[in-house]
Design a protein around this motif. Structure first.
Motif, PDB file in Angstrom:
ATOM      1  N   UNK A 164       0.816  -1.209   0.000  1.00  0.00           N
ATOM      2  CA  UNK A 164       0.000   0.000   0.000  1.00  0.00           C
ATOM      3  C   UNK A 164       0.850   1.261   0.000  1.00  0.00           C
ATOM      4  N   UNK A 165       2.122   1.121   0.376  1.00  0.00           N
ATOM      5  CA  UNK A 165       2.988   2.303   0.479  1.00  0.00           C
ATOM      6  C   UNK A 165       3.269   2.940  -0.885  1.00  0.00           C
ATOM      7  N   UNK A 166       3.516   2.112  -1.884  1.00  0.00           N
ATOM      8  CA  UNK A 166       3.842   2.652  -3.201  1.00  0.00           C
ATOM      9  C   UNK A 166       2.664   3.412  -3.816  1.00  0.00           C
ATOM     10  N   UNK A 167       1.458   2.798  -3.895  1.00  0.00           N
ATOM     11  CA  UNK A 167       0.355   3.532  -4.511  1.00  0.00           C
ATOM     12  C   UNK A 167      -0.087   4.771  -3.726  1.00  0.00           C
ATOM     13  N   UNK A 168       0.110   4.760  -2.408  1.00  0.00           N
ATOM     14  CA  UNK A 168      -0.329   5.906  -1.608  1.00  0.00           C
ATOM     15  C   UNK A 168       0.755   6.950  -1.450  1.00  0.00           C
TER      16      UNK A 168
END
Length: 65
Positions: free
Chosen positions: A59-63
């Motif tokens: 979730x870190x990359x897309x957010x």
């Protein structure tokens, strides 16, 4: 039934995102949309999901966190 996509898709039926979403909106409004607030809420939700045995995808990359 609505099909969820995204990194938390396996968690939504186990840990309802509604309260996290509502708290996140409130916190973001109070802090001029600070990304650190968003990241903290997502981190808490991810940890809660994992604690309940749900698989959480990246979730870190897309957010951007």
């Amino acid at each position: 039934k609505k099909s969820f996509q995204g990194p938390f898709r396996a968690c939504h039926d186990i840990v309802k995102p509604h309260d996290f979403y509502r708290n996140c909106l409130s916190d973001l409004c109070l802090n001029d949309g600070a990304r650190s607030i968003l990241c903290q809420v997502l981190e808490t939700y991810a940890a809660t999901c994992r604690k309940h045995g749900a698989v959480v995808h990246d979730w870190r990359t897309p957010s951007g966190c």
